[in-house]
Design a protein around this motif. Structure first.
Motif, PDB file in Angstrom:
ATOM      1  N   LYS A  98      -9.929  47.910  -2.478  1.00 29.64           N
ATOM      2  CA  LYS A  98     -10.980  48.739  -3.095  1.00 29.64           C
ATOM      3  C   LYS A  98     -10.811  48.765  -4.612  1.00 29.64           C
ATOM      4  N   LYS A  99      -9.575  48.909  -5.059  1.00 27.61           N
ATOM      5  CA  LYS A  99      -9.295  48.947  -6.488  1.00 27.61           C
ATOM      6  C   LYS A  99      -9.687  47.620  -7.142  1.00 27.61           C
ATOM      7  N   TYR A 100      -9.316  46.508  -6.504  1.00 30.04           N
ATOM      8  CA  TYR A 100      -9.652  45.188  -7.046  1.00 30.04           C
ATOM      9  C   TYR A 100     -11.166  45.035  -7.204  1.00 30.04           C
ATOM     10  N   PHE A 101     -11.913  45.365  -6.170  1.00 22.55           N
ATOM     11  CA  PHE A 101     -13.361  45.152  -6.198  1.00 22.55           C
ATOM     12  C   PHE A 101     -14.104  46.164  -7.079  1.00 22.55           C
ATOM     13  N   SER A 102     -13.462  47.272  -7.412  1.00 19.96           N
ATOM     14  CA  SER A 102     -14.105  48.233  -8.313  1.00 19.96           C
ATOM     15  C   SER A 102     -13.699  48.019  -9.770  1.00 19.96           C
ATOM     16  N   GLU A 103     -12.483  47.515  -9.995  1.00 16.99           N
ATOM     17  CA  GLU A 103     -12.009  47.339 -11.374  1.00 16.99           C
ATOM     18  C   GLU A 103     -12.261  45.940 -11.932  1.00 16.99           C
ATOM     19  N   MET A 104     -12.296  44.931 -11.078  1.00 17.51           N
ATOM     20  CA  MET A 104     -12.562  43.563 -11.537  1.00 17.51           C
ATOM     21  C   MET A 104     -14.061  43.451 -11.796  1.00 17.51           C
ATOM     22  N   LYS A 105     -14.393  43.084 -13.029  1.00 18.28           N
ATOM     23  CA  LYS A 105     -15.809  43.012 -13.405  1.00 18.28           C
ATOM     24  C   LYS A 105     -16.173  41.610 -13.860  1.00 18.28           C
ATOM     25  N   VAL A 106     -17.442  41.283 -13.673  1.00 20.82           N
ATOM     26  CA  VAL A 106     -17.973  40.001 -14.149  1.00 20.82           C
ATOM     27  C   VAL A 106     -19.240  40.256 -14.949  1.00 20.82           C
ATOM     28  N   ASN A 107     -19.514  39.342 -15.848  1.00 22.97           N
ATOM     29  CA  ASN A 107     -20.666  39.456 -16.734  1.00 22.97           C
ATOM     30  C   ASN A 107     -21.939  39.014 -16.018  1.00 22.97           C
ATOM     31  N   MET A 112     -21.256  44.084 -17.820  1.00 22.64           N
ATOM     32  CA  MET A 112     -20.101  43.908 -16.949  1.00 22.64           C
ATOM     33  C   MET A 112     -20.287  44.772 -15.702  1.00 22.64           C
ATOM     34  N   ILE A 113     -20.287  44.118 -14.546  1.00 21.33           N
ATOM     35  CA  ILE A 113     -20.533  44.799 -13.274  1.00 21.33           C
ATOM     36  C   ILE A 113     -19.319  44.607 -12.368  1.00 21.33           C
ATOM     37  N   PRO A 114     -18.870  45.684 -11.702  1.00 22.21           N
ATOM     38  CA  PRO A 114     -17.749  45.544 -10.763  1.00 22.21           C
ATOM     39  C   PRO A 114     -18.070  44.520  -9.673  1.00 22.21           C
ATOM     40  N   LEU A 115     -17.084  43.751  -9.325  1.00 20.53           N
ATOM     41  CA  LEU A 115     -17.231  42.689  -8.327  1.00 20.53           C
ATOM     42  C   LEU A 115     -17.840  43.202  -7.027  1.00 20.53           C
ATOM     43  N   GLY A 116     -17.413  44.363  -6.601  1.00 23.55           N
ATOM     44  CA  GLY A 116     -17.899  44.921  -5.345  1.00 23.55           C
ATOM     45  C   GLY A 116     -19.347  45.387  -5.376  1.00 23.55           C
ATOM     46  N   GLU A 117     -19.950  45.422  -6.569  1.00 22.96           N
ATOM     47  CA  GLU A 117     -21.336  45.874  -6.688  1.00 22.96           C
ATOM     48  C   GLU A 117     -22.318  44.730  -6.955  1.00 22.96           C
ATOM     49  N   ILE A 118     -21.823  43.517  -7.037  1.00 22.34           N
ATOM     50  CA  ILE A 118     -22.684  42.359  -7.328  1.00 22.34           C
ATOM     51  C   ILE A 118     -23.621  42.114  -6.150  1.00 22.34           C
ATOM     52  N   GLN A 119     -24.901  41.974  -6.463  1.00 22.46           N
ATOM     53  CA  GLN A 119     -25.928  41.684  -5.463  1.00 22.46           C
ATOM     54  C   GLN A 119     -26.429  40.250  -5.658  1.00 22.46           C
ATOM     55  N   GLU A 120     -27.181  39.753  -4.710  1.00 22.68           N
ATOM     56  CA  GLU A 120     -27.711  38.383  -4.771  1.00 22.68           C
ATOM     57  C   GLU A 120     -28.511  38.148  -6.049  1.00 22.68           C
ATOM     58  N   ASN A 121     -29.328  39.112  -6.444  1.00 23.54           N
ATOM     59  CA  ASN A 121     -30.134  38.935  -7.658  1.00 23.54           C
ATOM     60  C   ASN A 121     -29.257  38.897  -8.911  1.00 23.54           C
ATOM     61  N   ASP A 122     -28.093  39.568  -8.880  1.00 20.21           N
ATOM     62  CA  ASP A 122     -27.156  39.495 -10.008  1.00 20.21           C
ATOM     63  C   ASP A 122     -26.606  38.080 -10.146  1.00 20.21           C
ATOM     64  N   GLU A 125     -28.857  35.793 -11.940  1.00 11.95           N
ATOM     65  CA  GLU A 125     -28.967  36.049 -13.380  1.00 11.95           C
ATOM     66  C   GLU A 125     -27.757  35.562 -14.177  1.00 11.95           C
ATOM     67  N   MET A 126     -26.702  35.154 -13.500  1.00  9.35           N
ATOM     68  CA  MET A 126     -25.488  34.714 -14.194  1.00  9.35           C
ATOM     69  C   MET A 126     -25.693  33.340 -14.818  1.00  9.35           C
ATOM     70  N   ASP A 127     -25.091  33.146 -16.004  1.00 10.80           N
ATOM     71  CA  ASP A 127     -25.077  31.792 -16.536  1.00 10.80           C
ATOM     72  C   ASP A 127     -23.956  31.025 -15.828  1.00 10.80           C
ATOM     73  N   GLU A 128     -23.840  29.754 -16.064  1.00  8.13           N
ATOM     74  CA  GLU A 128     -22.909  28.905 -15.310  1.00  8.13           C
ATOM     75  C   GLU A 128     -21.458  29.352 -15.447  1.00  8.13           C
ATOM     76  N   ASP A 129     -21.028  29.678 -16.663  1.00  5.21           N
ATOM     77  CA  ASP A 129     -19.640  30.114 -16.868  1.00  5.21           C
ATOM     78  C   ASP A 129     -19.361  31.434 -16.155  1.00  5.21           C
ATOM     79  N   ASP A 130     -20.300  32.360 -16.223  1.00  3.67           N
ATOM     80  CA  ASP A 130     -20.104  33.648 -15.554  1.00  3.67           C
ATOM     81  C   ASP A 130     -20.098  33.479 -14.031  1.00  3.67           C
ATOM     82  N   PHE A 131     -20.934  32.585 -13.532  1.00  7.63           N
ATOM     83  CA  PHE A 131     -20.938  32.315 -12.099  1.00  7.63           C
ATOM     84  C   PHE A 131     -19.598  31.717 -11.674  1.00  7.63           C
ATOM     85  N   THR A 133     -16.714  32.187 -13.090  1.00  5.83           N
ATOM     86  CA  THR A 133     -15.758  33.298 -13.125  1.00  5.83           C
ATOM     87  C   THR A 133     -15.893  34.155 -11.877  1.00  5.83           C
ATOM     88  N   TYR A 134     -17.125  34.454 -11.505  1.00  8.09           N
ATOM     89  CA  TYR A 134     -17.397  35.239 -10.294  1.00  8.09           C
ATOM     90  C   TYR A 134     -16.805  34.543  -9.068  1.00  8.09           C
TER      91      TYR A 134
END
Length: 148
Positions: A98-107, A112-122, A125-131, A133-134
Motif C-alpha cells: 500500500k505504501k509503495y503504490f501510494s508514495e511512488m508517483k509517475v508524471n 505527479m500521480i501515485p502509482l495506485g491511482e493511475i487510470q487507463e486514460n492517464d 496521456e503519458m509521454d514515452e519516457d513517463d510511460f 517509467t510507469y
C-alpha cells in the motif's frame, strides 16, 4: 491467464533443466494482475522453489559485489527500486505494498500521480519516457532456485 496445469508443466520443465538442483532461474515479472500472477510463484513454491528479488540474492552472495558504477546505472536503479516480494507486490492487505503504490508517483501530463491511482486514460496521456517509467514500476527481477 495461466492455468494451474500449465504452471505445473513449467515448474516440471524448470526442475528438469536445473543441474542436480544447483541451477538458478533468472525471472523478470511484469505485474499486471498480481493476485492471478502470484499463483505462478505459489505453485513453484509448492514444487520446492524459492524466488527472491535479484538484489536480495546478490546481497547474500559474498563473492558477488555490485560496483558503484553498476549501482548508478539507470536500469539497475529502476528495476531494483522497490523491495516488495512476490508475496507482497500488489497485495491489498500488505502495508508495504500500500505504501509503495501510494508514495511512488509517475508524471502524467505534468502532474505527479501515485502509482495506485493511475487510470487507463492517464496512461494514454503519458509521454514515452513517463510511460517507460510507469512500466518499470511494475517490473521485478527474481532469482529462483530449489530450496534446500
Amino acid at each position: 491467464e495461466a492455468s494451474e496445469k500449465s504452471i505445473k508443466n513449467l515448474s516440471s520443465t524448470m526442475t528438469s533443466l536445473l543441474k542436480a538442483d544447483q541451477g538458478l532461474i533468472v525471472f523478470a515479472a511484469r505485474w499486471r494482475k498480481p493476485d492471478e500472477e502470484r499463483a505462478f510463484f505459489e505453485t513453484m513454491e509448492k514444487s520446492g522453489f524459492e524466488f527472491v528479488l535479484v538484489k536480495d540474492y546478490l546481497s547474500q552472495q559474498s563473492s558477488i559485489a555490485i560496483s558503484e558504477d553498476e549501482k548508478n546505472e539507470e536500469a539497475v536503479i529502476e528495476i531494483f527500486e522497490n523491495d516488495l516480494s512476490w508475496k507482497e507486490f500488489g497485495l491489498e492487505s500488505s502495508e508495504k505494498s500500500k505504501k509503495y503504490f501510494s508514495e511512488m508517483k509517475v508524471n502524467v501530463a505534468g502532474t505527479m500521480i501515485p502509482l495506485g491511482e493511475i487510470q487507463e486514460n492517464d496512461i494514454e496521456e503519458m509521454d514515452e519516457d513517463d510511460f517507460d517509467t510507469y512500466e518499470m514500476r511494475y517490473i521485478q527481477m527474481y532469482v529462483g532456485y530449489k530450496a534446500q
